[in-house]
Design a protein around this motif. Structure first.
Motif, PDB file in Angstrom:
ATOM      1  N   SER A  53      31.976 -13.789  46.538  1.00 42.74           N
ATOM      2  CA  SER A  53      32.834 -13.410  47.660  1.00 42.74           C
ATOM      3  C   SER A  53      32.027 -12.643  48.720  1.00 42.74           C
ATOM      4  CB  SER A  53      34.027 -12.579  47.181  1.00 42.74           C
ATOM      5  OG  SER A  53      33.572 -11.408  46.537  1.00 42.74           O
ATOM      6  N   LEU A  54      31.057 -11.858  48.302  1.00 47.92           N
ATOM      7  CA  LEU A  54      30.196 -11.165  49.249  1.00 47.92           C
ATOM      8  C   LEU A  54      29.348 -12.162  50.033  1.00 47.92           C
ATOM      9  CD1 LEU A  54      29.135  -8.460  50.338  1.00 47.92           C
ATOM     10  CD2 LEU A  54      27.374  -8.559  48.554  1.00 47.92           C
ATOM     11  N   GLY A  55      28.858 -13.203  49.370  1.00 45.76           N
ATOM     12  CA  GLY A  55      28.075 -14.248  50.037  1.00 45.76           C
ATOM     13  C   GLY A  55      28.904 -15.009  51.069  1.00 45.76           C
ATOM     14  N   MET A  56      30.154 -15.333  50.716  1.00 45.31           N
ATOM     15  CA  MET A  56      31.038 -16.023  51.659  1.00 45.31           C
ATOM     16  C   MET A  56      31.341 -15.129  52.869  1.00 45.31           C
ATOM     17  SD  MET A  56      31.400 -18.989  50.504  1.00 45.31           S
ATOM     18  CE  MET A  56      32.815 -19.712  51.265  1.00 45.31           C
ATOM     19  N   PHE A  57      31.499 -13.837  52.650  1.00 47.66           N
ATOM     20  CA  PHE A  57      31.748 -12.902  53.732  1.00 47.66           C
ATOM     21  C   PHE A  57      30.550 -12.843  54.672  1.00 47.66           C
ATOM     22  CE2 PHE A  57      31.594  -8.582  55.484  1.00 47.66           C
ATOM     23  CZ  PHE A  57      32.794  -8.584  56.188  1.00 47.66           C
ATOM     24  N   VAL A  58      29.335 -12.821  54.137  1.00 46.65           N
ATOM     25  CA  VAL A  58      28.114 -12.776  54.946  1.00 46.65           C
ATOM     26  C   VAL A  58      27.967 -14.075  55.747  1.00 46.65           C
ATOM     27  CG1 VAL A  58      25.581 -12.743  54.813  1.00 46.65           C
ATOM     28  CG2 VAL A  58      26.933 -11.120  53.481  1.00 46.65           C
ATOM     29  N   VAL A  59      28.275 -15.209  55.136  1.00 50.51           N
ATOM     30  CA  VAL A  59      28.205 -16.487  55.846  1.00 50.51           C
ATOM     31  C   VAL A  59      29.222 -16.499  56.988  1.00 50.51           C
ATOM     32  CG1 VAL A  59      28.672 -18.959  55.622  1.00 50.51           C
ATOM     33  CG2 VAL A  59      27.244 -17.815  53.941  1.00 50.51           C
ATOM     34  N   GLY A  60      30.426 -15.997  56.757  1.00 49.42           N
ATOM     35  CA  GLY A  60      31.452 -15.926  57.804  1.00 49.42           C
ATOM     36  C   GLY A  60      31.010 -15.053  58.961  1.00 49.42           C
ATOM     37  N   ILE A  61      30.432 -13.894  58.651  1.00 50.88           N
ATOM     38  CA  ILE A  61      29.935 -12.996  59.696  1.00 50.88           C
ATOM     39  C   ILE A  61      28.817 -13.676  60.488  1.00 50.88           C
ATOM     40  CG2 ILE A  61      28.702 -10.812  60.096  1.00 50.88           C
ATOM     41  CD1 ILE A  61      31.620 -10.415  59.512  1.00 50.88           C
TER      42      ILE A  61
END
Length: 116
Positions: free
Chosen positions: A11-19
């Motif tokens: 979930s942290l990786g998906m958040f970083v990709v979104g940012i």
């Protein structure tokens, strides 16, 4: 079971990709605005093109014919494309418009019945 369990790292990786995607979009808008500021301004209404004083230009209809290709002597060598001039056209003396054969569309594969 452990593969199916939710992971905080995923979930942290998906958040970083979104940012990163949002930052990329914001950067592209910023770059587009900078490029637009460097462009010259739009022309004002008085700078727009106007019709000539004698009105709009009309179509001129004329028949054109090509220049003649040089005739080769019987014992001469063939001309290369580089020795030929740029084949220009000139105004034809004939004022009649060329017509295609009856029943033909005038172009290859044009769908007409063709000459029978």
């Amino acid at each position: 079971m452990q593969l199916a369990a939710s992971s905080g790292l995923l979930s942290l990786g998906m958040f970083v990709v979104g940012i990163a995607v949002v930052a990329l979009l914001a950067g592209s808008f910023w770059l587009g605005a900078r490029i637009k500021l460097r462009e010259p301004p739009r022309p004002r209404p008085d700078e727009q093109p106007h019709l000539p004083p004698d009105g709009p230009v009309h179509e001129v209809r004329e028949n054109r014919e090509p220049d003649e290709v040089p005739v080769m002597p019987k014992d001469g060598r063939a001309l290369t494309p580089y020795e030929l001039t740029n084949m220009q056209t000139r105004t034809s003396a004939s004022k009649t418009r060329p017509r295609w054969s009856r029943g033909s569309s005038g172009s290859f594969g044009g769908g007409g019945l063709g000459a029978h």
